[in-house]
Design a protein around this motif. Structure first.
Motif, PDB file in Angstrom:
ATOM      1  N   ASN A 259     -32.532  29.070  22.016  1.00 41.24           N
ATOM      2  CA  ASN A 259     -31.940  28.850  23.338  1.00 41.24           C
ATOM      3  C   ASN A 259     -33.005  28.888  24.427  1.00 41.24           C
ATOM      4  O   ASN A 259     -33.001  28.048  25.334  1.00 41.24           O
ATOM      5  N   ALA A 260     -33.921  29.842  24.336  1.00 37.60           N
ATOM      6  CA  ALA A 260     -34.984  29.950  25.342  1.00 37.60           C
ATOM      7  C   ALA A 260     -35.883  28.713  25.320  1.00 37.60           C
ATOM      8  O   ALA A 260     -36.218  28.160  26.374  1.00 37.60           O
ATOM      9  N   ALA A 261     -36.265  28.268  24.139  1.00 34.22           N
ATOM     10  CA  ALA A 261     -37.152  27.107  24.025  1.00 34.22           C
ATOM     11  C   ALA A 261     -36.482  25.840  24.546  1.00 34.22           C
ATOM     12  O   ALA A 261     -37.073  25.088  25.327  1.00 34.22           O
ATOM     13  N   VAL A 262     -35.246  25.595  24.132  1.00 37.33           N
ATOM     14  CA  VAL A 262     -34.558  24.366  24.540  1.00 37.33           C
ATOM     15  C   VAL A 262     -34.248  24.397  26.034  1.00 37.33           C
ATOM     16  O   VAL A 262     -34.373  23.381  26.720  1.00 37.33           O
ATOM     17  N   THR A 263     -33.887  25.548  26.553  1.00 37.10           N
ATOM     18  CA  THR A 263     -33.657  25.674  28.000  1.00 37.10           C
ATOM     19  C   THR A 263     -34.938  25.355  28.761  1.00 37.10           C
ATOM     20  O   THR A 263     -34.917  24.615  29.749  1.00 37.10           O
ATOM     21  N   ARG A 264     -36.052  25.891  28.295  1.00 39.68           N
ATOM     22  CA  ARG A 264     -37.345  25.606  28.941  1.00 39.68           C
ATOM     23  C   ARG A 264     -37.667  24.110  28.872  1.00 39.68           C
ATOM     24  O   ARG A 264     -38.064  23.502  29.864  1.00 39.68           O
TER      25      ARG A 264
ATOM     26  N   ALA B  91     -35.595  21.649  28.633  1.00 43.88           N
ATOM     27  CA  ALA B  91     -34.684  20.938  29.536  1.00 43.88           C
ATOM     28  C   ALA B  91     -35.157  21.072  30.982  1.00 43.88           C
ATOM     29  O   ALA B  91     -35.165  20.090  31.731  1.00 43.88           O
ATOM     30  N   GLU B  92     -35.555  22.271  31.375  1.00 44.87           N
ATOM     31  CA  GLU B  92     -36.036  22.498  32.734  1.00 44.87           C
ATOM     32  C   GLU B  92     -37.305  21.707  33.018  1.00 44.87           C
ATOM     33  O   GLU B  92     -37.534  21.271  34.148  1.00 44.87           O
ATOM     34  N   GLU B  93     -38.137  21.528  32.010  1.00 45.50           N
ATOM     35  CA  GLU B  93     -39.406  20.795  32.145  1.00 45.50           C
ATOM     36  C   GLU B  93     -39.247  19.309  31.858  1.00 45.50           C
ATOM     37  O   GLU B  93     -40.235  18.580  31.833  1.00 45.50           O
ATOM     38  N   ASP B  94     -38.026  18.847  31.640  1.00 47.50           N
ATOM     39  CA  ASP B  94     -37.750  17.462  31.261  1.00 47.50           C
ATOM     40  C   ASP B  94     -38.574  17.062  30.032  1.00 47.50           C
ATOM     41  O   ASP B  94     -39.186  16.010  29.985  1.00 47.50           O
ATOM     42  N   ASN B  95     -38.557  17.939  29.042  1.00 48.57           N
ATOM     43  CA  ASN B  95     -39.346  17.742  27.835  1.00 48.57           C
ATOM     44  C   ASN B  95     -38.494  17.767  26.569  1.00 48.57           C
ATOM     45  O   ASN B  95     -39.004  18.033  25.486  1.00 48.57           O
ATOM     46  N   LEU B  96     -37.195  17.500  26.687  1.00 53.09           N
ATOM     47  CA  LEU B  96     -36.392  17.347  25.477  1.00 53.09           C
ATOM     48  C   LEU B  96     -36.814  16.063  24.781  1.00 53.09           C
ATOM     49  O   LEU B  96     -37.104  15.065  25.440  1.00 53.09           O
ATOM     50  N   ALA B  97     -36.845  16.092  23.480  1.00 52.99           N
ATOM     51  CA  ALA B  97     -37.219  14.891  22.735  1.00 52.99           C
ATOM     52  C   ALA B  97     -36.059  13.906  22.732  1.00 52.99           C
ATOM     53  O   ALA B  97     -34.909  14.302  22.515  1.00 52.99           O
ATOM     54  N   PRO B  98     -36.356  12.624  22.953  1.00 49.47           N
ATOM     55  CA  PRO B  98     -35.294  11.628  22.741  1.00 49.47           C
ATOM     56  C   PRO B  98     -34.890  11.680  21.260  1.00 49.47           C
ATOM     57  O   PRO B  98     -35.754  11.777  20.381  1.00 49.47           O
ATOM     58  N   TRP B  99     -33.598  11.649  21.000  1.00 44.12           N
ATOM     59  CA  TRP B  99     -33.125  11.778  19.617  1.00 44.12           C
ATOM     60  C   TRP B  99     -33.769  10.751  18.694  1.00 44.12           C
ATOM     61  O   TRP B  99     -34.129  11.079  17.555  1.00 44.12           O
ATOM     62  N   ASP B 100     -33.924   9.529  19.164  1.00 45.61           N
ATOM     63  CA  ASP B 100     -34.531   8.488  18.319  1.00 45.61           C
ATOM     64  C   ASP B 100     -35.954   8.849  17.907  1.00 45.61           C
ATOM     65  O   ASP B 100     -36.409   8.432  16.838  1.00 45.61           O
TER      66      ASP B 100
ATOM     67  N   TYR C 279     -36.899  20.711  14.533  1.00 48.31           N
ATOM     68  CA  TYR C 279     -36.273  21.941  14.058  1.00 48.31           C
ATOM     69  C   TYR C 279     -35.530  22.677  15.176  1.00 48.31           C
ATOM     70  O   TYR C 279     -34.371  23.052  15.008  1.00 48.31           O
ATOM     71  N   THR C 280     -36.194  22.874  16.292  1.00 44.68           N
ATOM     72  CA  THR C 280     -35.629  23.702  17.361  1.00 44.68           C
ATOM     73  C   THR C 280     -34.521  22.986  18.117  1.00 44.68           C
ATOM     74  O   THR C 280     -33.439  23.540  18.334  1.00 44.68           O
ATOM     75  N   GLN C 281     -34.762  21.765  18.542  1.00 42.69           N
ATOM     76  CA  GLN C 281     -33.732  21.010  19.258  1.00 42.69           C
ATOM     77  C   GLN C 281     -32.574  20.692  18.322  1.00 42.69           C
ATOM     78  O   GLN C 281     -31.409  20.757  18.722  1.00 42.69           O
TER      79      GLN C 281
END
Length: 142
Positions: free
Chosen positions: A32-37, A39-48, A65-67
């Motif tokens: 949760n901490a990693a994914v929240t960070r 998201a805040e940094e606009d660094n979520l991986a595009p699913w593709d 793994y994490t996302q």
């Protein structure tokens, strides 16, 4: 099912990571901490970008793994394990051989929405779990 390996890599690893929570009780907090960070940094991986084993950009390897773990945990709690399992079963038994169309087909069949809509619902819920709403302090009476 015979089509299990056609599922997105992040789904397969997300399920595996979710299953390890029973032996690693703090894993959900770290995820949760990693994914929240991210998201805040606009660094979520595009699913593709985290779908196909062997073609994930190096900077997104940990996201597989994490996302994936975070999404699968969110899906399980938001919609229930029965629907999550039906979604996975649908993908594993489908004759669709491309991960993107397979994901959309299963999402429409089980959740009655597009994959894009489900993904946006997950993003809209970030950070997840939502922090508890602040409460008014209780006045002490002496």
């Amino acid at each position: 099912g015979s089509n299990s390996n056609t599922m997105s890599w992040w789904i397969l690893e997300g399920v595996a990571e979710l299953a390890t929570e029973t032996v690693s009780p703090k894993s959900r907090q770290r995820v949760n901490a990693a994914v929240t960070r991210w998201a805040e940094e606009d660094n979520l991986a595009p699913w593709d970008d985290i779908t196909t084993f062997g073609s994930v950009p190096r900077r997104f390897m940990g996201h597989v793994y994490t996302q994936g773990h975070h999404f699968m945990g969110w899906l399980s709690e938001k919609y229930g394990r029965t629907k999550r399992n039906a979604w996975l079963t649908h993908m594993s038994r489908s004759t669709t051989k491309e991960p993107g169309p397979l994901l959309d087909e299963a999402t429409r069949a089980i959740f009655a929405m597009s994959w894009d809509d489900l993904s946006q619902a997950w993003r809209a819920d970030l950070p997840w779990p939502k922090p508890a709403a602040p409460t008014e302090p209780v006045e002490q009476v002496n």
